[in-house]
Scaffold this motif. Structure first.
Motif, PDB file in Angstrom:
ATOM      1  N   ALA A 498       0.847  -1.198   0.000  1.00  0.00           N
ATOM      2  CA  ALA A 498       0.000   0.000   0.000  1.00  0.00           C
ATOM      3  C   ALA A 498       0.880   1.245   0.000  1.00  0.00           C
ATOM      4  O   ALA A 498       1.960   1.251   0.599  1.00  0.00           O
ATOM      5  N   ARG A 499       0.409   2.300  -0.666  1.00  0.00           N
ATOM      6  CA  ARG A 499       1.158   3.559  -0.633  1.00  0.00           C
ATOM      7  C   ARG A 499       1.140   4.075   0.801  1.00  0.00           C
ATOM      8  O   ARG A 499       0.205   3.797   1.561  1.00  0.00           O
ATOM      9  N   SER A 500       2.143   4.839   1.163  1.00  0.00           N
ATOM     10  CA  SER A 500       2.131   5.427   2.506  1.00  0.00           C
ATOM     11  C   SER A 500       3.075   6.611   2.575  1.00  0.00           C
ATOM     12  O   SER A 500       4.002   6.725   1.775  1.00  0.00           O
ATOM     13  N   GLY A 501       2.812   7.503   3.502  1.00  0.00           N
ATOM     14  CA  GLY A 501       3.713   8.629   3.735  1.00  0.00           C
ATOM     15  C   GLY A 501       4.047   8.695   5.202  1.00  0.00           C
ATOM     16  O   GLY A 501       3.200   8.424   6.064  1.00  0.00           O
ATOM     17  N   LEU A 502       5.295   9.031   5.498  1.00  0.00           N
ATOM     18  CA  LEU A 502       5.729   9.130   6.888  1.00  0.00           C
ATOM     19  C   LEU A 502       5.749  10.609   7.269  1.00  0.00           C
ATOM     20  O   LEU A 502       6.396  11.411   6.587  1.00  0.00           O
ATOM     21  N   ARG A 507       0.106  18.836  10.390  1.00  0.00           N
ATOM     22  CA  ARG A 507      -0.069  19.545   9.128  1.00  0.00           C
ATOM     23  C   ARG A 507       0.325  18.630   7.952  1.00  0.00           C
ATOM     24  O   ARG A 507      -0.415  18.475   6.986  1.00  0.00           O
ATOM     25  N   GLN A 508       1.506  17.986   8.130  1.00  0.00           N
ATOM     26  CA  GLN A 508       1.972  17.041   7.093  1.00  0.00           C
ATOM     27  C   GLN A 508       0.986  15.888   6.932  1.00  0.00           C
ATOM     28  O   GLN A 508       0.717  15.442   5.816  1.00  0.00           O
ATOM     29  N   ALA A 509       0.453  15.443   8.049  1.00  0.00           N
ATOM     30  CA  ALA A 509      -0.466  14.294   8.017  1.00  0.00           C
ATOM     31  C   ALA A 509      -1.682  14.624   7.150  1.00  0.00           C
ATOM     32  O   ALA A 509      -2.093  13.832   6.288  1.00  0.00           O
ATOM     33  N   GLU A 568      11.450   7.450  11.718  1.00  0.00           N
ATOM     34  CA  GLU A 568      10.253   7.150  12.503  1.00  0.00           C
ATOM     35  C   GLU A 568       9.212   8.249  12.308  1.00  0.00           C
ATOM     36  O   GLU A 568       9.497   9.287  11.717  1.00  0.00           O
ATOM     37  N   GLY A 569       8.018   8.000  12.829  1.00  0.00           N
ATOM     38  CA  GLY A 569       6.970   9.007  12.718  1.00  0.00           C
ATOM     39  C   GLY A 569       5.606   8.360  12.676  1.00  0.00           C
ATOM     40  O   GLY A 569       5.410   7.261  13.203  1.00  0.00           O
ATOM     41  N   ILE A 570       4.654   9.082  12.047  1.00  0.00           N
ATOM     42  CA  ILE A 570       3.319   8.519  11.874  1.00  0.00           C
ATOM     43  C   ILE A 570       3.131   8.221  10.386  1.00  0.00           C
ATOM     44  O   ILE A 570       3.432   9.060   9.539  1.00  0.00           O
ATOM     45  N   LEU A 571       2.654   7.007  10.126  1.00  0.00           N
ATOM     46  CA  LEU A 571       2.417   6.619   8.728  1.00  0.00           C
ATOM     47  C   LEU A 571       0.990   6.950   8.344  1.00  0.00           C
ATOM     48  O   LEU A 571       0.063   6.713   9.120  1.00  0.00           O
ATOM     49  N   VAL A 572       0.836   7.498   7.147  1.00  0.00           N
ATOM     50  CA  VAL A 572      -0.502   7.710   6.611  1.00  0.00           C
ATOM     51  C   VAL A 572      -0.659   6.761   5.422  1.00  0.00           C
ATOM     52  O   VAL A 572       0.190   6.738   4.527  1.00  0.00           O
ATOM     53  N   GLN A 573      -1.703   5.941   5.479  1.00  0.00           N
ATOM     54  CA  GLN A 573      -1.953   4.955   4.404  1.00  0.00           C
ATOM     55  C   GLN A 573      -3.387   5.104   3.930  1.00  0.00           C
ATOM     56  O   GLN A 573      -4.258   5.410   4.739  1.00  0.00           O
TER      57      GLN A 573
END
Ligand code: ADP
Ligand code: MG
Length: 692
Positions: A498-502, A507-509, A568-573
């Motif tokens: 799955a695509r994801s962004g860290l 704001r980035q999320a 590290e961080g929060i992943l958005v999928q």
């Protein structure tokens, strides 16, 4: 390793020979000289001049002629010195009967190491220590402290337990079962199961190989050797599992499900060897193998003179991998013609209680000609007029000509005992209960199938980029690969992730979420947190920016993570569309290599443990076999109007996992959980790579 002189020595020194009949040193010498062995025996003992009529030596070095084999039966602390002397005497094969080595702990281990060093220095093959010895029926050699000599036969028995050797021997005597070679491995300091496999492969007398093992040291070699040998000689393994509870790792799902039992099961499947689960099964199967050919397929016929046992046997067949033969028309016509009207001419054939030997004879003759019959079970209960002995003799005669395996079950005690003896003597396996006959015939069929097993060639190309990623993580002392890095590796090998962004702030999320498209999932990516949802680190189905912001705060609060490293961080999928959750995994075994697992997610794995295992390398055919083994397979294949999932893609993914695991030995455990499987294609949304 050349073991010829271990089994065919022209001269044997017995170091620690004794006059005292209660001592092993006496029993062994007596066994060597009294069971038909034609070579020379030289007792060695510091005190005695003569033992059992033979001249006694103080030291092997005092013996003039060349010695092929030495047997050592002295207290363990003197063993290193004596082996040194054997080395100087150029003895290349030594059996160490003495106990008191690795099995007693620290001190014994030191002695073992000492012995190993000396053995290496002089290139000595050591069997044992802590073993019963060997027997060879070909030359009458009984170089052991077993109570009896073996009868001649085509089965080699190799056991890690001496006690099981003696039990097998005694039981076999009773059943008239013969052996080619009989070997007690003991602690396997030098000679192990693989050396025996290599030797027995070439041994003309041996047609069947039985193993009782407690551990397998060079697993991958064992699997490959066995796979080569079974084409000509069936191999049956009884593996007692030292339970692996203690080494269970909880850091990965796969790791916690993998047990030594699953590993051995997978090793058996990869090599094609047949595994039995009890001593009883090993005994009974060897009885059958000794005198019966392997069945061509799984269709069996039951011939009985009693209804009840016929029904019991039929029930058991229906729970096994076997099935009852459907007779050719010709067979049915003949049975009807030859048997009385009250007989049942369908399978199971019931000859009825008053059947004499002629009915058995006719039924057997007719069934053996039917090409839908692969094997036979002959049941008998002793009614007053049943000619038990005559029927046994009839089976003996048939067995000599028949090319199909046959097992008889003469039920009862006193009335059938003479008949059973005759059957045993003539290598017709006769069991006490019909269930045993069904189980053994099923194993016989498995042995035949195992002979066709081919280990696929591993076809993969190692990605240097993936190697770099792993190296970097190791340099950072990471136990797990960072999520995005693991994702990169999967992509490099062709997995669909799955695509994801860290992101590192709200704001980035929100920005990434709108780029990916709602609904989305937020999950924590931190070295500190292994099980994300358990820690409150996963929020699913977030439909707008407001929900994303709230979820972000919630995750930080629950997981209490304060600072981030770069990776590290929060992943958005993107939130995945509904599909079947699949778990894929790998646990590397030092000896056997990558053990691959697949199962359906959720309760199927958590509650039912419904997963299947195979050792790498895998190809698509094997991957599909794995899937078909799942109890819940029908849910994937589309039953009763349910939709069918993309099994082809899933099988392909299993192959990719096998390739990836072979390409990167640094990856110790790997979880893909879940993978969402759709009607077409799939998506991986969670992954975990353990590297240390
Ligand atoms: P962990 O296994 O570490 O708890 P997961 O990423 O597997 O974390 O998330 C837990 C569960 O949340 C998954 O088993 C799945 O049911 C659900 N989930 C996670 N990511 C997604 C996604 N992108 N789409 C849909 N459901 C998801
Ligand atoms: Mg997960």
């Amino acid at each position: 390793m050349d073991l010829k002189n271990l089994f065919y020595p022209k001269s044997i020194a017995v170091i620690g020979a004794s006059k005292d009949p209660a001592k092993l040193g006496n029993v062994i010498l007596k066994n060597i000289i009294s069971c038909g062995y034609k070579g020379k025996a030289y007792p060695v003992n510091l005190q005695e001049k003569k033992i059992l009529g033979l001249k006694c030596y103080k030291n092997v070095l005092d013996i003039d002629p060349k010695i092929d084999l030495a047997v050592i039966v002295i207290p363990s602390k003197f063993v290193p010195k004596v082996i040194e002397e054997c080395g100087r005497k150029e003895i290349k094969n030594v059996i160490v009967i003495s106990a008191g080595f690795g099995e007693i702990g620290e001190k014994g281990l030191e002695l073992s190491k000492e012995v190993e060093k000396i053995a290496d220095k002089y290139s000595i093959n050591i069997l044992g220590p802590n073993c019963l010895g060997i027997l060879n029926s070909d030359n009458g050699l009984n170089c052991s402290f077993a109570q009896d000599m073996i009868n001649k036969g085509n089965i080699a028995f190799v056991s890690q337990s001496g006690a099981i050797c003696t039990a097998m021997l005694d039981w076999a005597k009773n059943k008239n079962l013969g052996f080619s070679k009989f070997v007690s491995l003991g602690n396997k300091l030098e000679i192990n199961e693989n050396d025996l496999l290599e030797y027995l492969d070439k041994d003309k007398q041996t047609q069947i190989i039985l193993f009782y093992l407690e551990d397998i040291k060079q697993g991958e070699k064992f699997v490959r050797l066995a796979n080569k040998i079974i084409k000509n000689k069936p191999i049956v393994l009884l593996k007692a599992g030292k339970s692996s509870e203690a080494q269970k790792a909880i850091s990965s799902h796969t790791g916690s499900l993998a047990s030594s039992d699953k590993l051995i099961e997978a090793a058996a499947k990869k090599s094609g060897i047949t595994r039995v689960s009890s001593l009883e099964e090993l005994f009974l199967l060897s009885l059958c193998l000794a005198g019966q050919p392997l069945p061509l397929a799984n269709k069996i016929v039951i011939i009985t003179n009693a209804g009840g046992p016929g029904v019991i046997t039929t029930d058991h067949v229906s729970q096994s991998g076997l099935s009852l033969s459907k007779f050719q028309n010709k067979t049915v016509d003949l049975l009807k013609k030859e048997l009385p009207a009250e007989a049942n001419t369908k399978n199971p054939i019931d000859l009825v209680g008053d059947a004499l030997e002629d009915r058995y004879k006719k039924a057997l003759e007719i069934c053996l000609k039917d090409k839908n019959v692969d094997s036979l079970i002959i049941l008998l209960t002793p009614q007053k007029i049943t000619p038990v002995e005559k029927i046994a003799q009839l089976l003996v005669n048939f067995n000599k000509k028949s090319k199909k395996p046959l097992i008889s079950v003469f039920m009862g005690g006193k009335r059938v005992s003479r008949a059973k003896k005759n059957l045993n003597k003539n290598l017709v396996p006769d069991f006490n209960y019909p269930e045993q006959a069904v189980d053994v015939l099923e194993k016989m069929w498995q042995i035949g199938k195992g002979q066709k097993v081919v280990i696929p060639r591993a076809e993969y190309k190692t990605s240097p980029k993936a190697e770099e990623i792993i190296k970097e993580a190791k340099d950072n002392n990471y136990k797990f690969l960072p999520f995005k890095k693991a994702e990169d590796i999967l992509k490099l090998y062709g997995f669909k992730v799955a695509r994801s962004g860290l992101v590192k702030n709200k704001r980035q999320a929100v920005k990434i979420a709108s780029e990916l498209g709602y609904p989305v999932v937020l999950k924590i990516a931190s070295q500190k947190i292994v099980h994300k949802s358990d820690a409150g680190g996963v929020e699913v189905n977030l439909k707008n920016s407001q929900e994303v912001k709230e979820a972000y705060d919630k995750i930080l609060k629950k997981t209490k993570v304060k600072s981030w490293r770069d990776d590290e961080g929060i992943l958005v999928q993107p939130m995945s569309k509904a599909g079947q959750e699949i778990i894929l995994g790998m646990k590397r075994d030092e000896n056997f290599g990558p053990l691959i697992m697949v199962g359906l997610g959720g309760i199927f794995v958590e509650v039912l443990g419904d997963v299947s295992w195979r050792l790498a390398p895998l190809n698509k055919k094997l991957a599909k076999e794995m899937l078909k083994e799942l109890k819940a397979f029908s849910l994937l294949a589309g039953v009763r109007g349910r939709k069918k999932f993309d099994i082809e893609s899933l099988a392909q993914t299993i192959v990719l996992l096998s390739n990836l695991s072979l390409a990167h030995p640094e990856i110790k455990e790997l979880d893909i959980n879940p993978l969402f499987l759709f009607k077409k294609s799939y998506k991986i949304v969670d992954l975990r790579f353990k590297i240390a």
